[in-house]
Design a protein around this motif. Structure first.
Motif, PDB file in Angstrom:
ATOM      1  N   VAL A 196      36.497  33.968  23.773  1.00 28.50           N
ATOM      2  CA  VAL A 196      37.247  33.647  24.985  1.00 28.50           C
ATOM      3  C   VAL A 196      38.264  32.576  24.608  1.00 28.50           C
ATOM      4  O   VAL A 196      37.930  31.602  23.920  1.00 28.50           O
ATOM      5  N   GLU A 197      39.519  32.745  25.045  1.00 30.04           N
ATOM      6  CA  GLU A 197      40.547  31.781  24.687  1.00 30.04           C
ATOM      7  C   GLU A 197      40.558  30.611  25.660  1.00 30.04           C
ATOM      8  O   GLU A 197      40.015  30.703  26.774  1.00 30.04           O
ATOM      9  N   GLY A 199      41.345  28.336  28.516  1.00 30.94           N
ATOM     10  CA  GLY A 199      41.932  28.576  29.835  1.00 30.94           C
ATOM     11  C   GLY A 199      41.785  29.995  30.335  1.00 30.94           C
ATOM     12  O   GLY A 199      42.462  30.392  31.287  1.00 30.94           O
ATOM     13  N   GLU A 200      40.922  30.789  29.719  1.00 31.15           N
ATOM     14  CA  GLU A 200      40.791  32.203  30.074  1.00 31.15           C
ATOM     15  C   GLU A 200      39.438  32.465  30.735  1.00 31.15           C
ATOM     16  O   GLU A 200      38.428  31.868  30.350  1.00 31.15           O
ATOM     17  N   SER A 201      39.405  33.366  31.734  1.00 29.95           N
ATOM     18  CA  SER A 201      38.117  33.754  32.330  1.00 29.95           C
ATOM     19  C   SER A 201      37.440  34.790  31.441  1.00 29.95           C
ATOM     20  O   SER A 201      38.081  35.430  30.593  1.00 29.95           O
ATOM     21  N   ALA A 204      38.987  38.260  32.119  1.00 29.38           N
ATOM     22  CA  ALA A 204      40.296  38.441  31.475  1.00 29.38           C
ATOM     23  C   ALA A 204      40.122  38.647  29.972  1.00 29.38           C
ATOM     24  O   ALA A 204      40.855  39.424  29.351  1.00 29.38           O
ATOM     25  N   ALA A 205      39.154  37.949  29.381  1.00 25.97           N
ATOM     26  CA  ALA A 205      38.906  38.101  27.946  1.00 25.97           C
ATOM     27  C   ALA A 205      38.440  39.512  27.622  1.00 25.97           C
ATOM     28  O   ALA A 205      38.831  40.086  26.594  1.00 25.97           O
ATOM     29  N   ARG A 208      41.572  41.762  27.770  1.00 24.24           N
ATOM     30  CA  ARG A 208      42.484  41.443  26.657  1.00 24.24           C
ATOM     31  C   ARG A 208      41.934  41.925  25.311  1.00 24.24           C
ATOM     32  O   ARG A 208      42.649  42.543  24.516  1.00 24.24           O
ATOM     33  N   GLU A 209      40.654  41.633  25.055  1.00 26.88           N
ATOM     34  CA  GLU A 209      40.076  41.984  23.752  1.00 26.88           C
ATOM     35  C   GLU A 209      40.108  43.490  23.507  1.00 26.88           C
ATOM     36  O   GLU A 209      40.447  43.938  22.416  1.00 26.88           O
TER      37      GLU A 209
END
Ligand SMILES: [Zn+2]
Length: 297
Positions: A196-197, A199-201, A204-205, A208-209
């Motif tokens: 998880v980046e 500031g990311e939920s 969202a991760a 994105r991944e």
């Protein structure tokens, strides 16, 4: 218990006794207590006796060893009574039988799985945390091994855990999407995963991944369960997700760097032991997530 059932390294059966950690001189008392047992850790290996941890008497050990208080036992087990204090120590005993935790996690008892996961995680953190990340001064261990304090700038440092999502992607035909990582041997496939980046939920991760690694968009991330993965300090958060309705299952594209191949599998294909496809090991959450999908419906 989660939707995935009992995950090998998520099992735990000891009292972490967190409030005792801040008492002045507490660890010195535990170190010399004749009852105290020690989990011996060497890197990511633990000392074992058969299928159990080799919990050795602590009072007979050098008092220069790095030591962390883990808590107390809550049941009699393998000659160790209820209420016994247990510590983790970094050791290199020549007469110990060393085993990699990630390979033996599934066969350890509940008590030993929890003790071993915490031991490897917290001692791994100490190994990489000798200096203050703010000012660079050497840090001092406190809270019975659960904190490092900077004597120069007063910053308190606690064991880090890095969240990572791991995703079971299915399509409208109820097939499972797996990828083959460039770091693995030929024929090995697993779920898509990544950190998880900032500031990311988590949700969202997940989206994105999968897009980064497999080139397709997914929807409806749903939480399945978590497992610590202290190699060195991840917390794996399992999710399911579905291929977006406007995405074509044939449009998957491996990122070409981390992921070299992306493939949809039916249950029959994955269950076929002659297929040559290698799946994740028993200790991993990936194994549990794939198994749950295989036996469902
Ligand atoms: Zn500092």
């Amino acid at each position: 218990m989660t939707a995935l059932g009992s995950l090998p390294l998520s099992r735990t059966a000891f009292d972490r006794d967190g409030n005792a950690r801040t008492q002045p001189g507490f660890l010195d008392g535990i170190r010399t207590d004749a009852r105290t047992r020690a989990v011996l850790v060497r890197g990511r290996d633990v000392a074992v006796d058969g299928e159990n941890l080799d919990l050795r008497l602590c009072s007979q050990r050098e008092n220069t060893e790095q030591m962390v208080y883990l808590g107390t036992t809550v049941a009699d087990e393998n000659g160790v009574a209820t209420g016994t204090p247990v510590v983790a120590v970094r050791a290199d005993d020549a007469d110990a039988n060393w085993a990699p935790l990630r390979q033996i996690a599934a066969t350890l008892s509940e008590r030993d799985a929890g003790l071993a996961a915490s031991s490897v995680a917290v001692l791994g953190w100490h190994e990489a945390s000798g200096f203050c990340s703010r000012c660079g001064a050497a840090t001092i261990v406190d809270h019975a091994g659960w904190m490092r304090r900077c004597p120069s700038c007063e910053t308190e440092h606690f064991p880090r855990t890095d969240p990572a999502v791991i995703v079971r992607v299915t399509d409208a035909e109820d097939r499972l999407l797996l990828g083959s990582n460039s770091a693995w041997e030929a024929g090995r496939y697993s779920l898509f995963a990544g950190f998880v980046e900032a500031g990311e939920s988590l949700e969202a991760a997940v989206i994105r991944e999968v897009h980064e690694e497999a080139g397709v968009r997914v929807t409806q991330p749903r939480y399945l369960g978590s497992q610590p993965w202290p190699f060195p300090r991840s917390l794996m958060l399992g999710y399911s997700a579905q291929l977006e309705s406007d995405q074509d299952a044939r449009d998957t594209v491996p990122d070409g760097d981390e992921i070299l191949d992306v493939r949809w599998f039916t249950r029959a294909e994955l269950a076929d032991e002659t297929s040559g496809v290698l799946l994740p090991g028993r200790s991993s959450i990936a194994h549990a997530i794939i198994e749950q999908w295989l036996v469902r419906e």
